[in-house]
Design a protein around this motif. Sequence first.
Motif, mmCIF file in Angstrom:
data_model
loop_
_atom_site.group_PDB
_atom_site.id
_atom_site.type_symbol
_atom_site.label_atom_id
_atom_site.label_comp_id
_atom_site.label_asym_id
_atom_site.label_seq_id
_atom_site.Cartn_x
_atom_site.Cartn_y
_atom_site.Cartn_z
ATOM 1 N N VAL A 42 0.854 -1.187 0.000
ATOM 2 C CA VAL A 42 0.000 0.000 0.000
ATOM 3 C C VAL A 42 0.893 1.241 0.000
ATOM 4 O O VAL A 42 1.781 1.374 0.857
ATOM 5 C CB VAL A 42 -0.925 0.033 1.235
ATOM 6 C CG1 VAL A 42 -1.768 1.300 1.249
ATOM 7 C CG2 VAL A 42 -1.804 -1.206 1.277
ATOM 8 N N THR A 43 0.702 2.130 -0.970
ATOM 9 C CA THR A 43 1.394 3.416 -0.986
ATOM 10 C C THR A 43 0.361 4.511 -1.206
ATOM 11 O O THR A 43 -0.809 4.229 -1.495
ATOM 12 C CB THR A 43 2.455 3.489 -2.102
ATOM 13 O OG1 THR A 43 1.800 3.569 -3.370
ATOM 14 C CG2 THR A 43 3.381 2.281 -2.075
ATOM 15 N N ALA A 44 0.796 5.762 -1.119
ATOM 16 C CA ALA A 44 -0.133 6.877 -1.311
ATOM 17 C C ALA A 44 -0.687 6.895 -2.727
ATOM 18 O O ALA A 44 -1.834 7.292 -2.949
ATOM 19 C CB ALA A 44 0.575 8.201 -1.010
ATOM 20 N N GLY A 45 0.104 6.443 -3.705
ATOM 21 C CA GLY A 45 -0.329 6.508 -5.095
ATOM 22 C C GLY A 45 -0.886 5.223 -5.659
ATOM 23 O O GLY A 45 -1.760 5.242 -6.532
ATOM 24 N N ARG A 46 -0.392 4.080 -5.144
ATOM 25 C CA ARG A 46 -0.786 2.796 -5.723
ATOM 26 C C ARG A 46 -0.894 1.730 -4.646
ATOM 27 O O ARG A 46 -0.196 1.779 -3.640
ATOM 28 C CB ARG A 46 0.235 2.323 -6.766
ATOM 29 C CG ARG A 46 0.425 3.225 -7.961
ATOM 30 C CD ARG A 46 1.571 2.701 -8.833
ATOM 31 N NE ARG A 46 1.275 1.401 -9.411
ATOM 32 C CZ ARG A 46 2.196 0.589 -9.935
ATOM 33 N NH1 ARG A 46 3.466 0.925 -9.907
ATOM 34 N NH2 ARG A 46 1.853 -0.570 -10.465
ATOM 35 N N THR A 47 -1.776 0.775 -4.906
ATOM 36 C CA THR A 47 -1.888 -0.411 -4.069
ATOM 37 C C THR A 47 -1.786 -1.622 -4.979
ATOM 38 O O THR A 47 -2.463 -1.688 -6.010
ATOM 39 C CB THR A 47 -3.218 -0.435 -3.300
ATOM 40 O OG1 THR A 47 -3.235 0.652 -2.366
ATOM 41 C CG2 THR A 47 -3.399 -1.738 -2.545
ATOM 42 N N LEU A 48 -0.932 -2.580 -4.615
ATOM 43 C CA LEU A 48 -0.734 -3.772 -5.429
ATOM 44 C C LEU A 48 -1.216 -5.011 -4.699
ATOM 45 O O LEU A 48 -0.956 -5.188 -3.509
ATOM 46 C CB LEU A 48 0.748 -3.964 -5.770
ATOM 47 C CG LEU A 48 1.461 -2.906 -6.614
ATOM 48 C CD1 LEU A 48 2.886 -3.367 -6.901
ATOM 49 C CD2 LEU A 48 0.715 -2.615 -7.894
ATOM 50 N N THR A 49 -1.900 -5.881 -5.442
ATOM 51 C CA THR A 49 -2.182 -7.211 -4.930
ATOM 52 C C THR A 49 -0.930 -8.070 -5.107
ATOM 53 O O THR A 49 0.033 -7.676 -5.774
ATOM 54 C CB THR A 49 -3.340 -7.854 -5.694
ATOM 55 O OG1 THR A 49 -2.925 -8.042 -7.066
ATOM 56 C CG2 THR A 49 -4.593 -6.989 -5.657
#
Length: 501
Positions: free
Chosen positions: A22-29
């Motif tokens: 989880v980041t401020a710009g993107r979330t990755l599965t």
Amino acid sequence: MTLFNAAEYLVDRQDGGRTAVVTAGRTLTYAELAAEVRAVAAGLRARGVRPEERVLMCMVDGIELYTAILGAMYAGAIAVPCSTMLTGPELRKLVLDSRARMVLGSRMYAPAVTTAVEDAPDVTEVIFDDEWDLIGQGSLDSPYPTWPDSPALWLYTSGTTGEPKAAMHSHQDIRVVAETYGQQVLGVRPDDRCLSVAKLFFAYGLGNSMFFPLSVGAAAVLQPSRPTGDLIARLTADAHVTLLFGTPSFWGPVLASQLPSDSFSTVRQGISAGEALPPRMYHGMLDRFGVEVLDGIGSTELLHIFLSNRPGEVRPASSGVPVPGYEIALRDEHGSLITEPGVSGELYVKGESAATGYWCRTSASRRVFLGDWTRTGDTYVRNDDGTYSSLGRTGDMLKAGGIWVTPSEVENRLLEHPAVAEVAVVGVPDEDGLDRAVACVVGTPGEKVDEDELIQWCRDGLASFKRPRRVIEMTDLPRTATGKVRRNVLREIAGQVGSSR
């Protein structure tokens, strides 16, 4: 020979639909993370990066650095994440020492990176994070067939008392720390969300934000900014953080802040390392925020924490007991084993996550890595209950009136005073060349630091010879990239002021 690749272990075993980063710009599965890791690995391979070659990184905590570390290991190369706090000339030493051909950087650090690679004979390519599409060229469908002992990761020590040294870690070391401290002490589970004050270029931060969460299918929460109390509290609430990893230099300002008592209500466990956690901070976090903070000690050489308190069994002012899989020994100045409690000695540790040595530092490796044992350079004492307490770095002890004084004992006394937020005690020679204790103090906001009052405070709570002879007020304490107080700098500052009035 058995094959094992740490990046495959961390990324490919989990449910692809679960949140991984989880980041401020993107979330990755996990599926998305796996795809990006394979793309980075393929891109590095296409650019000529060969197995066991170093890929040096000077990047902010984000998806690009995350996938660069994992992608390098997936391709069989060696990830070398470096401190973003270094100047260009300082970073250049690491570029030259590592002999890296590929350097990856964040655009915001372009001046330092550009200086670092100028005329570097081995560097063939530099790629910045705003050119990241240059990395991904296809996909590497399977990891390079590394062995458990294959090199995976180099981490440079801070080098505060000498030139930086690269501790060389293998693929199996990553699994060891994840399955011992991460799973058996912290009990990391798939529904956890991990947030670390320490960045990914620290051994501590790398375990907190990568090895531990990914090993069980949990999520890492990354943030690139300076970790203020307000920022971390806000991010904790927004991301529902459950495991919060900090250092004393973070917990102290949090307690001095005006944050409301429910700021960390989602946190099930706090963790601290870097330096010994003062009891005042442990009790303060528990009483005010309801967060139990586990103090422990680890090192770059061991990759993560090997001595730690346990949830629900904390002994304040101690580093706890050995992590499963590790053995602890105390030895005197002659190398003899100390068996009785209450006698101080240098801390040695034995564990499977120990580095194979320092890159091209034979004499330093022979001093530190002694067969199965690693010499830490920390002075410890075993308590009657089997826990171990830090007395500081072995070289930080000082003599006052011919009697040994432990700086941490004086520091803990001063931290009990409401006017003191942070403190470090160092020895400064007087006109006769005798050590005198000097306390360097950062005051609590709104409180007045009174030198005479603090010296008397120590007289009232300690043997008189342990009291500091001077108290120097400072706006902050100089620290290394790993958050440890730079006592050598404080000795210089205190020496200019003088050890007596």
